[in-house]
Design a protein around this motif. Structure first.
Motif, PDB file in Angstrom:
ATOM      1  N   ALA A 139      29.021   2.427  52.089  1.00  0.00           N
ATOM      2  CA  ALA A 139      29.021   1.817  53.420  1.00  0.00           C
ATOM      3  C   ALA A 139      27.661   2.021  54.071  1.00  0.00           C
ATOM      4  O   ALA A 139      27.166   3.149  54.152  1.00  0.00           O
ATOM      5  CB  ALA A 139      30.109   2.432  54.289  1.00  0.00           C
ATOM      6  N   GLN A 140      27.079   0.946  54.539  1.00  0.00           N
ATOM      7  CA  GLN A 140      25.772   0.999  55.187  1.00  0.00           C
ATOM      8  C   GLN A 140      25.956   1.062  56.700  1.00  0.00           C
ATOM      9  O   GLN A 140      26.505   0.140  57.312  1.00  0.00           O
ATOM     10  CB  GLN A 140      24.954  -0.236  54.833  1.00  0.00           C
ATOM     11  N   PRO A 141      25.541   2.149  57.366  1.00  0.00           N
ATOM     12  CA  PRO A 141      25.692   2.238  58.825  1.00  0.00           C
ATOM     13  C   PRO A 141      24.925   1.138  59.541  1.00  0.00           C
ATOM     14  O   PRO A 141      23.786   0.820  59.184  1.00  0.00           O
ATOM     15  CB  PRO A 141      25.122   3.619  59.150  1.00  0.00           C
ATOM     16  N   SER A 142      25.551   0.561  60.547  1.00  0.00           N
ATOM     17  CA  SER A 142      24.921  -0.500  61.333  1.00  0.00           C
ATOM     18  C   SER A 142      24.711  -0.109  62.786  1.00  0.00           C
ATOM     19  O   SER A 142      23.877  -0.691  63.473  1.00  0.00           O
ATOM     20  CB  SER A 142      25.780  -1.767  61.281  1.00  0.00           C
ATOM     21  N   ARG A 143      25.482   0.889  63.275  1.00  0.00           N
ATOM     22  CA  ARG A 143      25.367   1.258  64.686  1.00  0.00           C
ATOM     23  C   ARG A 143      25.891   2.677  64.879  1.00  0.00           C
ATOM     24  O   ARG A 143      26.868   3.087  64.249  1.00  0.00           O
ATOM     25  CB  ARG A 143      26.173   0.277  65.562  1.00  0.00           C
ATOM     26  N   VAL A 144      25.218   3.422  65.770  1.00  0.00           N
ATOM     27  CA  VAL A 144      25.698   4.753  66.146  1.00  0.00           C
ATOM     28  C   VAL A 144      26.581   4.594  67.380  1.00  0.00           C
ATOM     29  O   VAL A 144      26.112   4.162  68.434  1.00  0.00           O
ATOM     30  CB  VAL A 144      24.528   5.713  66.442  1.00  0.00           C
ATOM     31  N   LEU A 145      27.860   4.928  67.230  1.00  0.00           N
ATOM     32  CA  LEU A 145      28.789   4.785  68.346  1.00  0.00           C
ATOM     33  C   LEU A 145      28.680   5.946  69.319  1.00  0.00           C
ATOM     34  O   LEU A 145      28.687   5.754  70.533  1.00  0.00           O
ATOM     35  CB  LEU A 145      30.228   4.683  67.819  1.00  0.00           C
ATOM     36  N   ARG A 146      28.590   7.162  68.785  1.00  0.00           N
ATOM     37  CA  ARG A 146      28.453   8.330  69.656  1.00  0.00           C
ATOM     38  C   ARG A 146      28.068   9.533  68.803  1.00  0.00           C
ATOM     39  O   ARG A 146      28.132   9.493  67.570  1.00  0.00           O
ATOM     40  CB  ARG A 146      29.746   8.616  70.425  1.00  0.00           C
ATOM     41  N   GLU A 147      27.655  10.597  69.492  1.00  0.00           N
ATOM     42  CA  GLU A 147      27.376  11.883  68.854  1.00  0.00           C
ATOM     43  C   GLU A 147      28.133  12.944  69.625  1.00  0.00           C
ATOM     44  O   GLU A 147      28.210  12.914  70.855  1.00  0.00           O
ATOM     45  CB  GLU A 147      25.876  12.172  68.882  1.00  0.00           C
ATOM     46  N   GLU A 148      28.708  13.882  68.879  1.00  0.00           N
ATOM     47  CA  GLU A 148      29.539  14.891  69.505  1.00  0.00           C
ATOM     48  C   GLU A 148      29.429  16.176  68.710  1.00  0.00           C
ATOM     49  O   GLU A 148      29.822  16.228  67.544  1.00  0.00           O
ATOM     50  CB  GLU A 148      30.992  14.408  69.511  1.00  0.00           C
ATOM     51  N   SER A 149      28.849  17.195  69.302  1.00  0.00           N
ATOM     52  CA  SER A 149      28.740  18.508  68.669  1.00  0.00           C
ATOM     53  C   SER A 149      28.085  18.432  67.294  1.00  0.00           C
ATOM     54  O   SER A 149      28.462  19.145  66.364  1.00  0.00           O
ATOM     55  CB  SER A 149      30.133  19.144  68.547  1.00  0.00           C
ATOM     56  N   GLY A 150      27.082  17.560  67.166  1.00  0.00           N
ATOM     57  CA  GLY A 150      26.354  17.446  65.912  1.00  0.00           C
ATOM     58  C   GLY A 150      26.970  16.507  64.898  1.00  0.00           C
ATOM     59  O   GLY A 150      26.484  16.412  63.765  1.00  0.00           O
ATOM     60  N   VAL A 151      28.035  15.785  65.264  1.00  0.00           N
ATOM     61  CA  VAL A 151      28.681  14.820  64.381  1.00  0.00           C
ATOM     62  C   VAL A 151      28.367  13.415  64.882  1.00  0.00           C
ATOM     63  O   VAL A 151      28.590  13.087  66.053  1.00  0.00           O
ATOM     64  CB  VAL A 151      30.204  15.029  64.339  1.00  0.00           C
ATOM     65  N   LEU A 152      27.836  12.581  63.990  1.00  0.00           N
ATOM     66  CA  LEU A 152      27.555  11.184  64.315  1.00  0.00           C
ATOM     67  C   LEU A 152      28.763  10.336  63.952  1.00  0.00           C
ATOM     68  O   LEU A 152      29.290  10.417  62.839  1.00  0.00           O
ATOM     69  CB  LEU A 152      26.335  10.686  63.542  1.00  0.00           C
ATOM     70  N   VAL A 153      29.218   9.522  64.879  1.00  0.00           N
ATOM     71  CA  VAL A 153      30.284   8.563  64.623  1.00  0.00           C
ATOM     72  C   VAL A 153      29.618   7.195  64.472  1.00  0.00           C
ATOM     73  O   VAL A 153      29.040   6.674  65.431  1.00  0.00           O
ATOM     74  CB  VAL A 153      31.317   8.554  65.763  1.00  0.00           C
TER      75      VAL A 153
END
Length: 515
Positions: free
Chosen positions: A110-124
């Motif tokens: 899966a190729q990431p296209s957009r960063v939805l959010r970051e939380e405690s060092g985790v990228l969604v």
């Protein structure tokens, strides 16, 4: 999420991620810091940015050339959105609600296209799997915030338990380090359309709460999946256009919430704070999983907000709301919203009790009042699976925590949490108020403390008492009534025989006495 943008200096326009965690993001010379600047006037560890209970703080780390915030040299100061920072010869601007570009790597095809959010060092991340031609969500731990061994054990146990729940939204826990999770696509979150949801009729909002409680307690019966919820972690399924109806579901794993809980970041993240149990503000537990009682409080606070349209602990700064969770109790829900059934208001009050021992302890106890108050066509959600019938998982890795439930070779979760909810009763559950009448309530503020009303809080009118219900007239005769009608001729015959027998005996006695 927050970023720093280079305005002047080397690599103008470059964005650097600032982590939303109590652990600070260090700014310094390239190769020695989280934000590495190609600047000889920058110290190796020059300054740091940290999120402290919802407020971003910059602090100089004893640098040779100092840290300049909005033209003034500072040692420690709050940073506002859009503020400028001078670090050595590099000018940066701070942006609290801007997303960095997606990482340039693939996650399980899966190729990431957009960063939805970051939380405690985790990228969604939002990503696309070309081979399957579908959009997916990727939760990826940032390389600058790797998981510890204990955190890896927790996430691995959560992945194993999510598989046993057979959740269709969960695709794969991708590697042995447990730092990437792939989930199937989801629609918007409850946070995205919460104002529209609050506009739905009360019956629909009660049904949404019932679904949320049912799904959440199904997962919370497993220690490793017992992550706290906020509005952004609940998926809202609703048709396009104006919102007239909706249902909710939860992802198999919410990696960011699990990691935030394990790292003790919850009190620093503003979206968790309105629903955070008082005891959850303390240090994290040994295995990162909160007690079930904390999850009950979490769901009760979300339910109070959903049904009354008011945050249970009012509004204010993060520190003020956290303090209210420890010291204040919200007004009864049916005083804020008089249409809320008494049984539901009492349930929310019990879930929001400050003493964890007084909160509900099982799934059935929570669902009973919600099922009685749900729309007539509502049907209970079946559990995703029966954990007691699931095959035993592989043995836990050495060093894993001891309270991982069945996924770590411990005892299975209590059966109470997995029994199917009882069918909806046609009669309301009698409330404690009905058993012991209380004096009439006066107007109260939106939340109260043990010492009295909170200054400036709006008052809520007292709801009129419900009209007394008379006996039902549409009851059909039961078997005992029909039997009495059928035996009526026999009883009449017996009565006649007894009458004439008594008459004959009396006449004989009188004749004998007369003679």
């Amino acid at each position: 999420m927050a970023v720093l943008r280079v305005r002047k200096g080397a690599n103008v326009g470059t964005l650097y991620l600032v982590f939303s965690s109590h652990r600070p993001t260090v700014i310094g010379r390239e190769g020695h810091a989280d934000v590495g600047l190609a600047d000889s006037r920058t110290s190796r560890a020059h300054a740091r940015l940290a999120l402290e209970h919802g407020v971003w703080i910059v602090e100089d780390l004893g640098s040779a050339n100092g840290t300049v915030l909005k033209g003034k040299r500072v040692e420690r100061a709050p940073v506002e959105d859009g503020a400028s920072l001078q670090i050595g010869s590099t000018l940066l601007s701070f942006h609290e609600r801007e997303a960095p570009p997606p990482p340039d790597f693939e996650v399980h095809g899966a190729q990431p296209s957009r960063v939805l959010r970051e939380e405690s060092g985790v990228l969604v991340l939002e990503a696309h799997q070309v081979a399957l031609d579908r959009d997916v969500r990727c939760d990826v731990v940032h390389s600058l915030r790797p998981l510890s061994e204990a955190e890896q054990s927790l996430v691995q146990a959560a992945g194993e338990q999510a598989r046993r729940l057979q959740d269709p939204q969960f695709v794969a826990l991708l590697n042995t380090k447990a730092d990437a999770v792939l989930l199937r696509p989801a629609s918007g979150t409850l946070e995205d359309r919460f104002d529209e949801v609050l506009g739905l009729p009360l019956e629909q909002r009660i049904e949404i709460l019932r679904q949320l409680v049912d799904l959440a307690l199904e997962r919370h019966s497993w220690d490793a999946l017992r992550a706290p919820l906020s509005l952004r972690h609940v998926i809202l399924d609703a048709p396009p256009g104006p919102l007239t109806s909706a249902s909710v579901r939860l992802p198999g794993i919410e990696l960011s919430a699990l990691v935030a809980q394990a790292r003790g970041d919850l009190p620093h993240l503003a979206h968790f704070v309105p629903y955070l149990a008082p005891e959850a503000q303390a240090a994290v537990t040994s295995d990162g999983a909160p007690p079930l009682a904390s999850c009950m409080y979490n769901l009760g606070a979300m339910g109070y907000h959903l049904l009354t349209r008011e945050a249970p602990m009012g509004r204010g700064s993060v520190l003020e709301v956290l303090s209210h969770h420890k010291t204040l109790s919200p007004a009864p829900a049916n005083l804020v919203e008089p249409a809320i059934p008494e049984a539901v208001a009492e349930l929310l009050a019990q879930m929001l009790d400050k003493d964890p021992r007084r909160r509900p302890r099982g799934r059935q106890e929570v669902l009973r009042a919600l099922l009685d108050a749900a729309p007539g066509d509502a049907t209970p959600i079946a559990p995703l699976s029966n954990p007691e019938q699931a095959p035993a998982p592989p043995a836990a890795a050495p060093g894993s925590a001891s309270r991982m439930g069945t996924a770590a070779g411990g005892t299975p979760p209590p059966a109470e949490a997995h029994r199917a909810p009882r069918p909806r009763s046609r009669t309301a559950t009698p409330s404690r108020a009905a058993e012991s009448p209380a004096p009439a309530r006066a107007a109260v503020p939106s939340f109260l403390s043990s010492s009295g009303a909170v200054a400036g809080a709006p008052t809520v009118p007292t709801a009129p008492p419900p009209a007394a219900r008379g006996p039902r007239n549409d009851a059909k005769p039961g078997p005992s009534v029909l039997a009495s009608v059928l035996y009526l001729p026999l009883w009449l015959l017996i009565a006649v025989v007894c009458f004439y027998a008594a008459r004959y005996v009396s006449k004989s006695i009188f004749q004998a006495l007369g003679s």
